[in-house]
Design a protein around this motif. Structure first.
Motif: not given
Length: 489
Positions: A277-280, A310-313, A329-335
């Motif tokens: 999720e690094s890029e997103d 915590v931004v997980d995948h 967060f199960d993936e990159a969150p929006d604002e």
């Protein structure tokens, strides 16, 4: 949380300094009685030790939590093997008895209990559904602070709610994560798992290195106390000094990119991002301190000693959770989602609903924080957002009239749209009724008065009326307690 798609009369005394003729025989009788019941002469009958209740009487979750004691601290020492998904644990539960206890319950789902002690002495244990029944060698007295140590192991469970959502101990592609709302925390440690019983935590997790000799990362609530390399394994020790409800307790094991920083108020920030999720998630690292700073001005001082995320995948989880100090967060969150979960640090984490039916105080206020963020950053103002929800134009408004926000009809619906969207509408109607100056004073007073505690709907209404000097009965009767869609007012 943010989804995405609760005496008998006595003989007349003798004159001072004199004993009546019946004194010797009666004294003997009283002494015998005291030895049998634990009461002392002249004290009346002392309470007889009995079992603590299995459940705290929450209407939505009647078996959740336990009676007879209040937990002060959890010391959790865990060993986890990602390759086999096996967990070994020792839980030291420090509690204060609120009545004389002959036995008491702890909530625990699955896992095998190997041993238990109370005050250092072996205790008997039994299982009944999700209850671990502990009988100490000697009764625990009211007011006594005591340690219960439970040693356990096994494969921790993943639970599925009526809506198919996953909680509990969930395996990921590179480890596992523990998510607790509403009952998932029972799958990885024994305790009093109701929001009304908050405690401090020490969470220590040992994880072996992978087959290449590389260590896993372990992230949990609070502040990292130590990280010890033991050769073939690494032990991580996290500490939460502020009280926390058990459903907010969290552990994530996996490979993470760790970002450390500070807010403008010198608050440490710890953000863990799965490399997938690094890029997103590139903007999350800078957004966390920005949102915390904004919310501190709106809602009062940040309530904890650290912040982060915590931004997980974890594809398919489909929700985020306001795990204390580091929302998950199960993936990159929006604002907007990031704002929602960080706002929960004030509404839900620091000020925790007293019962599950009061969850609208957590979700409605966090949803309104989203509206405020949009208003303050040049998007829709809150009046426009309210209108979009009322008229059904906002996609998140679907189903908001199904039931009153303060009265979910079942446990399965405690996270349904009325608790979120209509809850936020209640908050907006309060703002309209009292004016901005009073409204924001209400929010800051709420977070100050109940900081690190529990509060309920009745207390929120009382505060709104006290701060505004207005009778708001009609407003709450229509928007909070009323059934169906009210007429536009």
């Amino acid at each position: 949380m943010e989804p995405r798609t609760a005496n008998n009369g006595r003989p007349r005394p003798a004159a001072p300094g004199r004993l009546p003729r019946w004194a010797p025989a009666t004294a003997l009788l009283l002494a015998v009685t005291a030895s049998c019941t634990g009461s002392a002469p002249g004290d009346g009958a002392a309470p007889v030790a009995g079992p603590g209740a299995a459940g705290v009487g929450d209407r939505l979750f009647p078996s959740l939590g336990n009676g007879g004691y209040d937990v002060v601290h959890y010391g959790l020492t865990l060993d986890y093997a990602p390759g086999t998904n096996r967990l070994k644990g020792t839980a030291v539960v420090t509690a204060r008895a609120t009545r004389d206890l002959s036995r008491f319950d702890l909530d625990l789902t699955g896992l095998r209990v190997r041993a238990a002690t109370v005050r250092g002495a072996e205790a008997r244990v039994a299982r009944r559904g999700g209850e671990l029944i502990v009988t100490p060698a000697k009764a625990v007295r009211k007011g006594e602070t005591f340690d219960t140590v439970v040693t356990y192991d096994g494969t921790p469970r993943t639970l599925r709610g009526d809506d198919g959502g996953r909680e509990g101990w969930i395996e990921t592609d590179d480890g596992a994560t523990a998510l607790g709302e509403p009952t998932g925390s029972t799958t990885w440690f024994p305790g009093n798992h109701h929001p009304s019983d908050k405690a401090t935590y020490d969470i220590t997790v040992t994880v072996p290195k992978d087959e290449d000799g590389d260590p896993y990362d372990v992230v949990a609530n609070g502040t990292l106390v130590s990280q010890e390399d033991k050769g073939r394994a690494v032990t991580w020790h996290w500490r939460t000094d502020e009280p926390m409800a058990s459903y907010l307790a969290h552990v994530s094991v996996g490979y993470f990119e760790i970002h450390k920083g500070w807010t403008d108020d010198d608050l440490p920030v710890y953000v863990a991002v799965d490399p997938e999720e690094s890029e997103d998630a590139a903007g999350v690292v800078d957004a966390v301190p920005e949102v915390v700073g904004w919310a501190s001005k709106r809602f009062g001082p940040y309530p904890f000693s650290s912040a982060g995320a915590v931004v997980d995948h974890l594809p398919g989880l489909d929700y985020a959770l306001e795990t204390q100090t580091k929302p998950y967060f199960d993936e990159a969150p929006d604002e907007v989602l990031l704002v929602h979960e960080l706002a929960h640090q004030w509404f839900g984490d620091s000020v925790t609903p007293r019962a599950w039916k009061d969850m609208w105080l957590s979700e409605g206020l966090a949803t309104y924080a989203e509206w405020l963020w949009e208003e303050d950053h040049g998007d829709r103002d809150t009046g426009e957002t309210f209108a979009d929800f009322y008229d059904g134009r906002d996609p998140e408004s679907e189903g908001i009239w199904a039931f009153p926000p303060s009265d979910p009809p079942s446990a399965a619906r405690v996270s349904d749209p009325p608790v979120y969207g209509r809850g936020a509408m209640v908050v907006h109607k309060v703002r309209e009724a009292v004016g901005d100056r009073t409204f924001f004073r209400i929010l800051r007073t709420w977070t100050r008065q109940h900081r690190h505690g529990n509060a309920d709907t009745r207390q929120f209404i009382a505060l709104c009326e006290a701060e505004s000097g207005k009778d708001l009965t009609g407003l709450f009767d229509v928007w909070l307690f009323g059934r169906g869609k009210p007429p536009r007012m």
